[in-house]
Design an enzyme around this catalytic site. Structure first.
Site, PDB file in Angstrom:
ATOM      1  N   LEU A 123       0.832  -1.211   0.000  1.00 56.49           N
ATOM      2  CA  LEU A 123       0.000   0.000   0.000  1.00 56.49           C
ATOM      3  C   LEU A 123       0.866   1.260   0.000  1.00 56.49           C
ATOM      4  O   LEU A 123       0.355   2.375  -0.111  1.00 56.49           O
ATOM      5  CB  LEU A 123      -0.909   0.014   1.237  1.00 56.49           C
ATOM      6  CG  LEU A 123      -1.926  -1.121   1.350  1.00 56.49           C
ATOM      7  CD1 LEU A 123      -2.728  -0.984   2.634  1.00 56.49           C
ATOM      8  CD2 LEU A 123      -2.866  -1.124   0.152  1.00 56.49           C
ATOM      9  N   SER A 124       2.180   1.068   0.146  1.00 57.09           N
ATOM     10  CA  SER A 124       3.077   2.227   0.257  1.00 57.09           C
ATOM     11  C   SER A 124       3.011   3.171  -0.945  1.00 57.09           C
ATOM     12  O   SER A 124       3.061   4.394  -0.762  1.00 57.09           O
ATOM     13  CB  SER A 124       4.511   1.764   0.500  1.00 57.09           C
ATOM     14  OG  SER A 124       4.586   1.150   1.761  1.00 57.09           O
ATOM     15  N   LYS A 171      14.721  -7.368   4.328  1.00 49.66           N
ATOM     16  CA  LYS A 171      15.097  -6.357   5.332  1.00 49.66           C
ATOM     17  C   LYS A 171      16.473  -6.637   5.973  1.00 49.66           C
ATOM     18  O   LYS A 171      17.193  -5.711   6.319  1.00 49.66           O
ATOM     19  CB  LYS A 171      14.027  -6.284   6.429  1.00 49.66           C
ATOM     20  CG  LYS A 171      12.751  -5.591   5.967  1.00 49.66           C
ATOM     21  CD  LYS A 171      11.761  -5.410   7.095  1.00 49.66           C
ATOM     22  CE  LYS A 171      10.477  -4.790   6.564  1.00 49.66           C
ATOM     23  NZ  LYS A 171       9.472  -4.550   7.589  1.00 49.66           N
ATOM     24  N   ASN A 199      14.488  -1.003   6.729  1.00 48.59           N
ATOM     25  CA  ASN A 199      13.259  -0.907   5.915  1.00 48.59           C
ATOM     26  C   ASN A 199      13.257   0.347   5.045  1.00 48.59           C
ATOM     27  O   ASN A 199      12.325   0.555   4.271  1.00 48.59           O
ATOM     28  CB  ASN A 199      11.993  -0.963   6.783  1.00 48.59           C
ATOM     29  CG  ASN A 199      11.672   0.369   7.423  1.00 48.59           C
ATOM     30  OD1 ASN A 199      12.574   1.169   7.680  1.00 48.59           O
ATOM     31  ND2 ASN A 199      10.409   0.625   7.682  1.00 48.59           N
ATOM     32  N   GLY A 228      10.675 -10.521  11.743  1.00 51.44           N
ATOM     33  CA  GLY A 228      11.260  -9.194  11.590  1.00 51.44           C
ATOM     34  C   GLY A 228      10.475  -8.101  12.290  1.00 51.44           C
ATOM     35  O   GLY A 228      11.052  -7.241  12.971  1.00 51.44           O
ATOM     36  N   ALA A 229       9.145  -8.135  12.157  1.00 51.67           N
ATOM     37  CA  ALA A 229       8.337  -7.074  12.761  1.00 51.67           C
ATOM     38  C   ALA A 229       8.413  -7.145  14.286  1.00 51.67           C
ATOM     39  O   ALA A 229       8.538  -6.117  14.956  1.00 51.67           O
ATOM     40  CB  ALA A 229       6.888  -7.202  12.297  1.00 51.67           C
ATOM     41  N   LEU A 238      -0.607  -5.997  14.309  1.00 53.41           N
ATOM     42  CA  LEU A 238       0.197  -5.330  13.271  1.00 53.41           C
ATOM     43  C   LEU A 238      -0.415  -5.448  11.874  1.00 53.41           C
ATOM     44  O   LEU A 238      -0.058  -4.705  10.959  1.00 53.41           O
ATOM     45  CB  LEU A 238       1.616  -5.934  13.244  1.00 53.41           C
ATOM     46  CG  LEU A 238       2.707  -5.140  13.965  1.00 53.41           C
ATOM     47  CD1 LEU A 238       2.339  -4.881  15.410  1.00 53.41           C
ATOM     48  CD2 LEU A 238       4.032  -5.864  13.898  1.00 53.41           C
ATOM     49  N   TYR A 283      -2.582  -4.841   8.798  1.00 54.41           N
ATOM     50  CA  TYR A 283      -3.277  -3.595   8.426  1.00 54.41           C
ATOM     51  C   TYR A 283      -4.237  -3.750   7.240  1.00 54.41           C
ATOM     52  O   TYR A 283      -5.008  -2.847   6.960  1.00 54.41           O
ATOM     53  CB  TYR A 283      -2.270  -2.473   8.128  1.00 54.41           C
ATOM     54  CG  TYR A 283      -1.184  -2.858   7.161  1.00 54.41           C
ATOM     55  CD1 TYR A 283      -1.405  -2.896   5.797  1.00 54.41           C
ATOM     56  CD2 TYR A 283       0.082  -3.197   7.635  1.00 54.41           C
ATOM     57  CE1 TYR A 283      -0.410  -3.272   4.917  1.00 54.41           C
ATOM     58  CE2 TYR A 283       1.091  -3.584   6.757  1.00 54.41           C
ATOM     59  CZ  TYR A 283       0.838  -3.607   5.409  1.00 54.41           C
ATOM     60  OH  TYR A 283       1.828  -3.980   4.540  1.00 54.41           O
TER      61      TYR A 283
HETATM   62  P1  NAP Z   1       7.714 -12.882   9.585  1.00 56.25           P
HETATM   63  O1  NAP Z   1       9.143 -12.429   9.592  1.00 56.25           O
HETATM   64  O2  NAP Z   1       7.274 -13.961   8.676  1.00 56.25           O
HETATM   65  O3  NAP Z   1       7.359 -13.295  11.109  1.00 56.25           O
HETATM   66  C1  NAP Z   1       6.130 -13.845  11.515  1.00 56.25           C
HETATM   67  C2  NAP Z   1       6.416 -14.945  12.508  1.00 56.25           C
HETATM   68  O4  NAP Z   1       5.180 -15.405  13.055  1.00 56.25           O
HETATM   69  C3  NAP Z   1       7.098 -16.156  11.867  1.00 56.25           C
HETATM   70  O5  NAP Z   1       8.183 -16.557  12.659  1.00 56.25           O
HETATM   71  C4  NAP Z   1       5.975 -17.182  11.865  1.00 56.25           C
HETATM   72  O6  NAP Z   1       6.466 -18.504  11.919  1.00 56.25           O
HETATM   73  C5  NAP Z   1       5.261 -16.824  13.136  1.00 56.25           C
HETATM   74  N1  NAP Z   1       3.950 -17.452  13.241  1.00 56.25           N
HETATM   75  C6  NAP Z   1       3.129 -17.890  12.244  1.00 56.25           C
HETATM   76  N2  NAP Z   1       2.015 -18.430  12.767  1.00 56.25           N
HETATM   77  C7  NAP Z   1       2.119 -18.341  14.113  1.00 56.25           C
HETATM   78  C8  NAP Z   1       1.302 -18.729  15.187  1.00 56.25           C
HETATM   79  N3  NAP Z   1       0.129 -19.332  14.977  1.00 56.25           N
HETATM   80  N4  NAP Z   1       1.728 -18.484  16.443  1.00 56.25           N
HETATM   81  C9  NAP Z   1       2.913 -17.892  16.667  1.00 56.25           C
HETATM   82  N5  NAP Z   1       3.760 -17.529  15.695  1.00 56.25           N
HETATM   83  C10 NAP Z   1       3.363 -17.732  14.423  1.00 56.25           C
HETATM   84  O7  NAP Z   1       6.760 -11.640   9.287  1.00 56.25           O
HETATM   85  P2  NAP Z   1       6.983 -10.110   9.743  1.00 56.25           P
HETATM   86  O8  NAP Z   1       7.687  -9.356   8.706  1.00 56.25           O
HETATM   87  O9  NAP Z   1       7.549 -10.125  11.111  1.00 56.25           O
HETATM   88  O10 NAP Z   1       5.467  -9.598   9.734  1.00 56.25           O
HETATM   89  C11 NAP Z   1       4.511 -10.097  10.654  1.00 56.25           C
HETATM   90  C12 NAP Z   1       3.192  -9.365  10.466  1.00 56.25           C
HETATM   91  O11 NAP Z   1       3.357  -7.987  10.765  1.00 56.25           O
HETATM   92  C13 NAP Z   1       2.656  -9.416   9.020  1.00 56.25           C
HETATM   93  O12 NAP Z   1       1.258  -9.560   9.074  1.00 56.25           O
HETATM   94  C14 NAP Z   1       3.027  -8.064   8.465  1.00 56.25           C
HETATM   95  O13 NAP Z   1       2.153  -7.637   7.436  1.00 56.25           O
HETATM   96  C15 NAP Z   1       2.861  -7.199   9.702  1.00 56.25           C
HETATM   97  N6  NAP Z   1       3.652  -5.960   9.633  1.00 56.25           N
HETATM   98  C16 NAP Z   1       2.974  -4.789   9.771  1.00 56.25           C
HETATM   99  C17 NAP Z   1       3.672  -3.589   9.735  1.00 56.25           C
HETATM  100  C18 NAP Z   1       2.907  -2.303   9.899  1.00 56.25           C
HETATM  101  O14 NAP Z   1       3.459  -1.249   9.559  1.00 56.25           O
HETATM  102  N7  NAP Z   1       1.698  -2.336  10.400  1.00 56.25           N
HETATM  103  C19 NAP Z   1       5.068  -3.585   9.560  1.00 56.25           C
HETATM  104  C20 NAP Z   1       5.731  -4.811   9.437  1.00 56.25           C
HETATM  105  C21 NAP Z   1       5.003  -6.007   9.476  1.00 56.25           C
HETATM  106  P3  NAP Z   1       6.586 -19.314  10.521  1.00 56.25           P
HETATM  107  O15 NAP Z   1       7.610 -18.581   9.723  1.00 56.25           O
HETATM  108  O16 NAP Z   1       6.977 -20.675  10.947  1.00 56.25           O
HETATM  109  O17 NAP Z   1       5.217 -19.257   9.886  1.00 56.25           O
END
Ligand code: NAP
Length: 285
Positions: free
Chosen positions: A25-26, A75, A96, A139-140, A229, A231
């Site tokens: 969406l950026s 990232k 980022n 990462g988040a 997180l 959106y």
């Molecule tokens: P990521 O690096 O893939 O991390 C997500 C983690 O959650 C992974 O380690 C994943 O494990 C784990 N997970 C999956 N299902 C789970 C469960 N049921 N219980 C516990 N842990 C679980 O993703 P990310 O970049 O950190 O992003 C995470 C979320 O934040 C996304 O929805 C992203 O869109 C959102 N986000 C929002 C913003 C914002 O500005 N609002 C900014 C950054 C990120 P597996 O890899 O084994 O599935």
């Protein structure tokens, strides 16, 4: 990859680098901001395959690209190609935002600060001395935890289904933020949500209607703040359940906006037109 950039134009080019990145969406918020401020610039999507990443980064300056946001899965990977990394991005070990000049490529991370700004604004919440529970150790979660740690909360408990990722994340946080107690929770029960002040969902679970509710309502009570997180969805199952239990809860749109505003300021030096950027995001959702 670079043929999307008009080399003849004096227009400044910005964009988001990811793989995939199509659904970002950026572009909406940044293009609305450029238009509102009369800046001759365009924000594009750069979906770059992993084998092209190094080449893409090395050509940024030559291709007259002025700034880049970085998203999944790059990232961490981009760091080795940059000349300067901000103190925050170093602590988080992820970038980022890249500012491009002829002389250098500078890396920043605006996710954590965007999150802190939004919890302060939406919840009027100061994490100092508070107990925080986080779902996800990707990462988040790392960005959010590093910024929360700067405010010295009482403790931060983190749970992830991927135990290796959880261990890596906790190891990183214990190294970088020694003043805070971090707990690796072996299950959702071990997060201690009942005694927590803030629950953060940093997993993608909740984006799809078919996704399960990650936290049983029995762990929620009035007074708990819930920040999801995600959106793309106005009210995830987690947010809905939290509201039903009388908790204040929000999605991650405000964080997305705040991290975008911070990137915009880094690139242009101008104050971003916040309401215009917010309206551009809301119109898309
Ligand atoms: P990521 O690096 O893939 O991390 C997500 C983690 O959650 C992974 O380690 C994943 O494990 C784990 N997970 C999956 N299902 C789970 C469960 N049921 N219980 C516990 N842990 C679980 O993703 P990310 O970049 O950190 O992003 C995470 C979320 O934040 C996304 O929805 C992203 O869109 C959102 N986000 C929002 C913003 C914002 O500005 N609002 C900014 C950054 C990120 P597996 O890899 O084994 O599935």
């Amino acid at each position: 990859m670079m043929n999307t950039v008009n080399r003849q134009s004096s227009k400044q080019i910005y964009g988001v680098l990811g793989y995939p990145a199509k659904h970002s969406l950026s572009p909406l918020m940044h293009n609305a901001a450029f238009k509102a401020l009369g800046i001759n610039a365009e924000y594009k999507i750069f979906e770059v395959e992993p084998s092209d990443l190094e080449n893409f980064i090395q050509l940024l300056s030559k291709e007259k690209i002025s700034g880049i946001n970085v998203t999944i899965p790059y990232k961490e990977k981009v760091i080795s190609f940059l000349d300067v990394i901000s103190a925050e991005a170093k602590l988080i070990a992820a970038v980022n935002t890249i500012k491009v000049s002829e002389a250098k490529l500078e890396g920043f991370n605006t996710d954590g600060e965007g999150f802190l700004r939004d919890i302060s604004e939406v919840f009027d919440f100061n994490p100092t001395g508070k107990a925080i529970a986080i779902l996800g150790a990707g990462g988040a979660a790392k960005s959010v935890s590093v910024y929360l740690a700067k405010t010295t909360p009482k403790k931060i408990a983190i749970y992830d289904v991927d135990k290796i990722k959880l261990k890596g994340c906790l190891g990183h946080l214990n190294d970088c933020c020694k003043a805070v107690e971090f707990i690796a929770a072996g299950s959702i029960e071990e997060l201690g949500i009942e005694e927590s002040d803030l629950l953060v969902n940093a997993t993608p679970i909740g984006m799809k209607e078919t996704d399960p509710l990650l936290v049983d309502k029995k762990f929620m009570r009035k007074g708990l703040l819930v920040y999801d997180l995600i959106y793309h969805v106005q009210e995830t199952k987690l947010i809905r359940a939290a509201r039903e239990k009388g908790c204040l809860a929000t999605n991650g749109l405000g964080m997305l906006l705040a991290q975008g505003e911070l990137s915009f300021k880094i690139w242009t030096g101008r104050n971003p037109p916040r309401e215009i950027m917010r309206q551009a995001l809301l119109a898309a959702l």
